[in-house]
Design a protein around this motif. Sequence first.
Motif, mmCIF file in Angstrom:
data_model
loop_
_atom_site.group_PDB
_atom_site.id
_atom_site.type_symbol
_atom_site.label_atom_id
_atom_site.label_comp_id
_atom_site.label_asym_id
_atom_site.label_seq_id
_atom_site.Cartn_x
_atom_site.Cartn_y
_atom_site.Cartn_z
ATOM 1 N N THR A 121 0.831 -1.210 0.000
ATOM 2 C CA THR A 121 0.000 0.000 0.000
ATOM 3 C C THR A 121 0.861 1.253 0.000
ATOM 4 O O THR A 121 0.465 2.289 -0.533
ATOM 5 C CB THR A 121 -0.964 0.029 1.200
ATOM 6 N N VAL A 124 1.500 2.708 -3.620
ATOM 7 C CA VAL A 124 0.397 3.024 -4.537
ATOM 8 C C VAL A 124 0.622 4.330 -5.295
ATOM 9 O O VAL A 124 0.448 4.402 -6.512
ATOM 10 C CB VAL A 124 -0.948 3.051 -3.779
ATOM 11 N N LYS A 128 1.035 4.615 -9.358
ATOM 12 C CA LYS A 128 0.148 5.460 -10.169
ATOM 13 C C LYS A 128 0.953 6.495 -10.944
ATOM 14 O O LYS A 128 0.657 6.791 -12.114
ATOM 15 C CB LYS A 128 -0.875 6.161 -9.275
ATOM 16 N N ILE A 157 -4.299 -8.538 2.691
ATOM 17 C CA ILE A 157 -5.381 -7.734 2.132
ATOM 18 C C ILE A 157 -5.586 -8.166 0.685
ATOM 19 O O ILE A 157 -4.781 -8.917 0.117
ATOM 20 C CB ILE A 157 -5.069 -6.219 2.177
ATOM 21 N N ASP A 158 -6.653 -7.668 0.077
ATOM 22 C CA ASP A 158 -6.917 -7.972 -1.331
ATOM 23 C C ASP A 158 -6.039 -7.063 -2.194
ATOM 24 O O ASP A 158 -6.459 -5.986 -2.623
ATOM 25 C CB ASP A 158 -8.397 -7.761 -1.640
ATOM 26 N N GLN A 159 -4.819 -7.502 -2.433
ATOM 27 C CA GLN A 159 -3.848 -6.690 -3.166
ATOM 28 C C GLN A 159 -4.164 -6.592 -4.650
ATOM 29 O O GLN A 159 -3.912 -5.564 -5.285
ATOM 30 C CB GLN A 159 -2.444 -7.261 -2.941
ATOM 31 N N SER A 161 -7.075 -6.395 -6.198
ATOM 32 C CA SER A 161 -8.073 -5.358 -6.479
ATOM 33 C C SER A 161 -7.463 -3.968 -6.389
ATOM 34 O O SER A 161 -7.862 -3.043 -7.098
ATOM 35 C CB SER A 161 -9.242 -5.465 -5.490
ATOM 36 N N LEU A 162 -6.476 -3.819 -5.509
ATOM 37 C CA LEU A 162 -5.823 -2.528 -5.321
ATOM 38 C C LEU A 162 -4.999 -2.136 -6.540
ATOM 39 O O LEU A 162 -4.968 -0.969 -6.944
ATOM 40 C CB LEU A 162 -4.927 -2.606 -4.083
ATOM 41 N N PHE A 163 -4.318 -3.115 -7.162
ATOM 42 C CA PHE A 163 -3.371 -2.792 -8.227
ATOM 43 C C PHE A 163 -3.941 -2.939 -9.641
ATOM 44 O O PHE A 163 -3.344 -2.408 -10.578
ATOM 45 C CB PHE A 163 -2.112 -3.653 -8.073
ATOM 46 N N CYS A 170 -1.709 -7.722 -13.962
ATOM 47 C CA CYS A 170 -1.603 -8.168 -12.572
ATOM 48 C C CYS A 170 -1.749 -9.684 -12.535
ATOM 49 O O CYS A 170 -2.595 -10.253 -13.235
ATOM 50 C CB CYS A 170 -2.697 -7.550 -11.702
ATOM 51 N N GLU A 201 1.984 -10.784 -7.569
ATOM 52 C CA GLU A 201 1.858 -11.126 -6.150
ATOM 53 C C GLU A 201 2.403 -12.540 -5.933
ATOM 54 O O GLU A 201 2.059 -13.460 -6.661
ATOM 55 C CB GLU A 201 0.389 -11.061 -5.758
#
Length: 626
Positions: A121, A124, A128, A157-159, A161-163, A170, A201
């Motif tokens: 996190t 991020v 971006k 965590i749900d990595q 969905s974040l990336f 991904c 990941e």
Amino acid sequence: VGTLPHICGSRQPSLGALQTIPSTWLGFYYLPEFCVFPQTETQSPRHGGESVAEVLRAHGVKFVFTLVGGHISPILVACEKLGIRIVDTRHEATAVFAADAVARLSGTVGVAVVTAGPGLTNTVTAVKNAQMAESPVLVMGGAAGTLLQGRGALQDIDQMSLFKPLCKFCASVRSVREIIPTVRKALAIAQSGTPGPVFIEFPIDTLYPFHLVSKEFGVKNPPKGIMGKIVTWYLHNHLNNLFAGAWETRDLFPLPVHIPQATDDQVQKCIELVSRAKKPVILLGSQATLPPTPFSCYRMALESLGIPCFLGGMSRGMLGRDSALHIRQNRRDALKDADLVLLAGTVCDFRLSYGRVLSRHSKIIAVNRDKTQLLKNSDMFWKPTVAIQGDAGSFLIRLSQGLKGHKCPEDWPQSLKAGDVIKEKVNRLKADEKTDHHLNPLRVLHRVDELMADDSIIVADGGDFVGSAAYILKPRGPLRWLDPGAFGTLGVGGGFALGAKLCRPESEVWIIYGDGSLGYSVAEFDTFTRHKTPIIALVGNDACWSQISREQVPILGSNVACGLAFTDYHIVADGYGGKGVQIGRKDEDKLDDLIKEAQKETREGRATLLNVLIGKTNFREGSISV
């Protein structure tokens, strides 16, 4: 007697499915042979980190940036053993910024490896920024074990969905045998089309050796009876599947990279348009610096065309320090008069007032690898005469070849250059003005421009002070100016400078900091010291977030949250093992000597910070910050 097709018919049956089967059913089923996985090399000491390292080495990766964590240790150790330099930073964002700089300067993929959860996190913003700057960066992150995701594991965590919104590609590795093909694919995608970041990941059990992972899979007190046997069987087969075929020989080398190109018809149409133009202008953007076009060929093509050029972002320096074709001032007026504008990797976003600065009387050729960026705001404020989804560099080479013998009328670039000379004389006079307090920032920047080495790389990280530097500092050549790009991110300085110094150890690397932006990465002076990457940080210290304050105070009547202090940043640099110097009005007469001394310190291997106390000027009055 029946079977369990809904459990065993897949190589990876669901543990949740097992737990929902009524226990009274279990006596009527048996486990068929096709549920048993191939034999796994249970005695092998190898681990998944070695597979990652092998692919990176085969792709010519020289540096991996990181902030260490237990989830990713196997990757770091394996890379070190294969001769890939591991560079650890004080913040994960810095690791990605450094990888971004390496990608820009090396023409390959920059690589950052960070631990799970908060480690990822923290990246991020930097990811971006790489996306918007179109930098090919590979971010690899640790993750909770394959069976523990979603079950409350440490840093889980749900990595993905974040990336997914930030990256071109991904992937979550689910077995050791997937590592090599997944990393190869990610590296190719990062460089293809419009370059950008990619993310992989790695669950922790795909990176460590079998004998360690197997200990974690053991059940100390399994349920009794058939349920216990099924759970034990499931865990055993899942473990075997993780490592099945893990060490089979696989191709490690790069996959083909796709780069879109203009068609012959498009190039021919543009040749005809340019040949008829009397007042053409080229706007070069950062995308124009992307491989595969060599910079020497690029410069020859631009000089052959003889068209005046405005250089933005990473393209600054493309024509050298004092080219007759490089126009630095009065862009709006030039665009108003131009009869043809060539947008080579330049986007009609806020930097071109969304296309409103383009004249409706001009023919417009737009070239961009990304279709969305190519046509940005074309439905509102401007319309391309020719829109080409392709590589800007190779397009300009082909355009110059098709226009061999033709040159832009010389009076046009000469008239624009004359405007440059007038404007820069005015700026020079502003540099001689006395400020109410401390030093005139424009004078400081002019002195730095005169004294910095010809091989210098300039990293821009800040608002008001850096905005002034963009008008005054002249990059000496291609890829000698690094700024964040369209995202306008603060905090890139430490990482960009680190990556730049590693790629160009012989070059003088300068970070132009505002005193606000310095706070994001001043701790990286520790990294500069430990990794022997001496840079020079020039801090314009006006004790204020001036770019915001300039509008906030007159419009809203308050300076709230804009005020800082004339902090002793030079002492902070000393504490991290660098050399810090404060420069105020009393030092004005020896400004040149202090700059030269900083250059000498860096040549001798010591990172240096010049904490320059500056006053206020009206140089950038009216510039926007939103």
